[in-house]
Each structure stands twice: as C-alpha cells, then as structure tokens.
Enzyme design. Sequence first.
Site, PDB file in Angstrom:
ATOM      1  N   TYR A   1       0.728  -1.207  -0.119  1.00 35.53           N
ATOM      2  CA  TYR A   1      -0.009   0.066  -0.090  1.00 35.53           C
ATOM      3  C   TYR A   1       1.023   1.250   0.105  1.00 35.53           C
ATOM      4  CZ  TYR A   1      -3.614   3.373   2.076  1.00 35.53           C
ATOM      5  OH  TYR A   1      -4.025   4.444   2.227  1.00 35.53           O
TER       6      TYR A   1
ATOM      7  N   HIS B   1      -8.095   3.525  -3.647  1.00 32.55           N
ATOM      8  CA  HIS B   1      -9.250   3.914  -2.906  1.00 32.55           C
ATOM      9  C   HIS B   1      -9.603   5.595  -3.078  1.00 32.55           C
ATOM     10  CE1 HIS B   1      -7.493   5.581   0.846  1.00 32.55           C
ATOM     11  NE2 HIS B   1      -6.570   4.599   0.737  1.00 32.55           N
TER      12      HIS B   1
ATOM     13  N   CYS C   1      -6.950  13.879   7.681  1.00 33.10           N
ATOM     14  CA  CYS C   1      -6.856  12.609   8.026  1.00 33.10           C
ATOM     15  C   CYS C   1      -7.867  11.761   8.630  1.00 33.10           C
ATOM     16  CB  CYS C   1      -5.649  12.596   9.259  1.00 33.10           C
ATOM     17  SG  CYS C   1      -5.661  10.672   9.942  1.00 33.10           S
TER      18      CYS C   1
ATOM     19  N   ASP D   1      -1.356  15.714   6.186  1.00 38.42           N
ATOM     20  CA  ASP D   1      -2.294  14.981   5.459  1.00 38.42           C
ATOM     21  C   ASP D   1      -3.472  15.994   5.392  1.00 38.42           C
ATOM     22  OD1 ASP D   1      -3.614  13.220   3.825  1.00 38.42           O
ATOM     23  OD2 ASP D   1      -4.279  11.966   5.548  1.00 38.42           O
TER      24      ASP D   1
ATOM     25  N   ASP E   1      -7.040   9.645  -2.411  1.00 36.82           N
ATOM     26  CA  ASP E   1      -7.538  10.789  -1.578  1.00 36.82           C
ATOM     27  C   ASP E   1      -8.971  11.063  -2.425  1.00 36.82           C
ATOM     28  OD1 ASP E   1      -5.807  11.359   0.243  1.00 36.82           O
ATOM     29  OD2 ASP E   1      -4.757  12.872  -0.890  1.00 36.82           O
TER      30      ASP E   1
ATOM     31  N   GLU F   1     -13.926   3.841   6.899  1.00 38.21           N
ATOM     32  CA  GLU F   1     -12.881   4.504   7.926  1.00 38.21           C
ATOM     33  C   GLU F   1     -13.343   4.545   9.362  1.00 38.21           C
ATOM     34  OE1 GLU F   1      -9.743   4.813   8.754  1.00 38.21           O
ATOM     35  OE2 GLU F   1      -8.803   6.350   7.578  1.00 38.21           O
TER      36      GLU F   1
ATOM     37  N   GLU G   1     -12.094   8.479  -1.483  1.00 37.58           N
ATOM     38  CA  GLU G   1     -12.853   8.778  -0.350  1.00 37.58           C
ATOM     39  C   GLU G   1     -14.035   9.600  -0.667  1.00 37.58           C
ATOM     40  OE1 GLU G   1     -10.440  11.679   2.280  1.00 37.58           O
ATOM     41  OE2 GLU G   1      -9.175   9.958   1.250  1.00 37.58           O
TER      42      GLU G   1
ATOM     43  N   ARG H   1     -13.884   4.402  -0.154  1.00 41.23           N
ATOM     44  CA  ARG H   1     -13.651   4.785   1.231  1.00 41.23           C
ATOM     45  C   ARG H   1     -14.765   5.766   1.507  1.00 41.23           C
ATOM     46  NH1 ARG H   1      -8.729   7.903   4.471  1.00 41.23           N
ATOM     47  NH2 ARG H   1     -10.058   9.389   5.329  1.00 41.23           N
TER      48      ARG H   1
ATOM     49  N   ASP I   1      -3.598   5.340  -2.176  1.00 45.67           N
ATOM     50  CA  ASP I   1      -4.567   6.019  -1.465  1.00 45.67           C
ATOM     51  C   ASP I   1      -4.810   7.139  -2.630  1.00 45.67           C
ATOM     52  OD1 ASP I   1      -5.697   8.165  -0.312  1.00 45.67           O
ATOM     53  OD2 ASP I   1      -4.294   8.087   1.560  1.00 45.67           O
TER      54      ASP I   1
ATOM     55  N   ASN J   1      -8.815  -0.678   8.512  1.00 47.05           N
ATOM     56  CA  ASN J   1      -7.841   0.177   8.374  1.00 47.05           C
ATOM     57  C   ASN J   1      -7.200   0.205   9.892  1.00 47.05           C
ATOM     58  OD1 ASN J   1      -5.819   1.921   8.127  1.00 47.05           O
ATOM     59  ND2 ASN J   1      -6.912   3.598   8.042  1.00 47.05           N
TER      60      ASN J   1
END
Length: 287
Positions: A42, A111, A121, A57, A86, A186, A113, A156, A84, A208
Amino acid sequence: MERTAGQRFRDALDEEKPLQIVGVPNALVALMAEKTGYRAIYLSGAGVANLSYALPDLGMTTLDNVLEDARRITGAVALPLLVDADTGFGEGLMVGRTVRQMIRAGVAAIHLEDQVAGKRCGHRPGKELVSLQDMVDRIKEAVDARSDPGFAIMARTDAVAVEGLQEALVRAAAYARAGADLIFPEALAELDHYRAFRQAAGVPVLANLTEFGLTPAFTTGQLAAAGVDMALYPLSASRAMNLAARGVLQAIRAEGTQAGVVSQMLSRQELYELLGYENYEQRQRHG
C-alpha cells in the site's frame, strides 16, 4: 498471458483472508515486504505527504506527487500495489484521468474517499463529506475510465464519524451499486460494525488498522471472524523508521559518534543481500 496488477491483487484477495496489506513508503521497503511474504502492499497519501514532502495530510499533494512514488515501487517489485487516491485529485473528468494514470503506473487498485477536496486524516475531527450523489458520481467516473477490468476501485467512507453508522451503511451500499469493487469504512471501533458493512455493501471490506487512531489493533483472527476481507497497516513501517531515524540522529549529535547506535542499523551486508548486490556485480562484470 501475464496477469495484470489488478488481477494479481484480486488473486491475493481470494487466497488470503484477511489479506494483509502493508504500507511501504519507498521501493526498498516494498522489497522488504515482498521478501517477508506479504501478498499486497500500500502507498499511503499521508505517507507521501509526510515522508516525501514533509507536509501534513490535508490534501496538499498532487496526483503527480503520488504517481512518482507509486512508479518507483511498482518498478521494483511485482507485488500488487493499492494506492490512496484521496478524493480523486479533482472532480469529474479528473477522477477518470487519475484512474488512467494509475493503471499506466502499474498500480493494482486505488481507494477514493467521500470527503470534500480539502480533506483531513480519517482519524482527525472536523471531517466534511460530499453528498452521497457526488461520491457516486466519483465512483462511476472511475469505473468508466478503467481500461483494465481487473483494476480494483475501492470506495472509502468517512461517514461513521460525520453522519453515524446507519447513514454510513446507506452510503456503502450505494457506492457498491455504483460499481465500487471494495469498501473501506474508516475509523471503526467495533468488530460488529465491519460485519454490518460487509452485509450492507455485499462486497469485500477493508479494516484500516492505523496506529494511534480510533480503531483498535484487532488481530487477523478477530477480523476474519467478523467477515473482514482486508487488513491494512498503512504507516506501521514508516512510523518505526521515523522513530529509529530520530533516535540515531539525536545520539550522534549528543555523543559525537555513531558507535552506540550501530546495532540499530541495517548492516551493509544485510542491505547487499536484500538488493541482490552480488548478482548485479556479476552481471556488470560479464556484460
């Protein structure tokens, strides 16, 4: 015919329950993960921001920033890489471009989100979500853009912290109907919640297990019993490296020598063995 990265990711998902996916900040750690026996790896968006750019982040890195790190990793190992992405690095057509560029970089899965573009985050307060329909549109754009049907698209949702469990389950089901292959709920704190997401979405679910967050350090046995398909350790290796590096730098500065911390370092010989250094030398000598 050689299987694509996305197909290899799906193979690993079929063969290991839950599939342990470990975060790798660079190509060398990816090689360590491969030699340790992991089946998938990942690349964390927070990891790219923190480690490659010394930024928080908060959506401050770009698609090209993430692709640069992804290409280095996929160029070094054959393990399928989950990245990721985002919020997709933009809306509409930009989400499709993100998918196409990830596939070209050898990535196996991403992924996306459901936070707003100025994301946070997932284990921090103050998160804001886009509407359910806006996230469905993101997923559909991603699905339509993929040239490799094996490439996996994970949705996500951060809705548990913002809207509550029931609304999050509604979102997860809608995301699966829109074409998401996998669901990433999440910041869950209870195993029963994973069972609920698995049932509501009807597709594989990821846990996660980031440290210092809201999710306990569930074991793979506990996760398997709860129907979890993937166990993600996004920054475990990075956090260990950060602490070790800080300690060594402080010791050298304080003591005027590295002698007292050499035992904490990977030796030259161990590095050479990891890299296959002697094989490279032989090929260099014999052309």
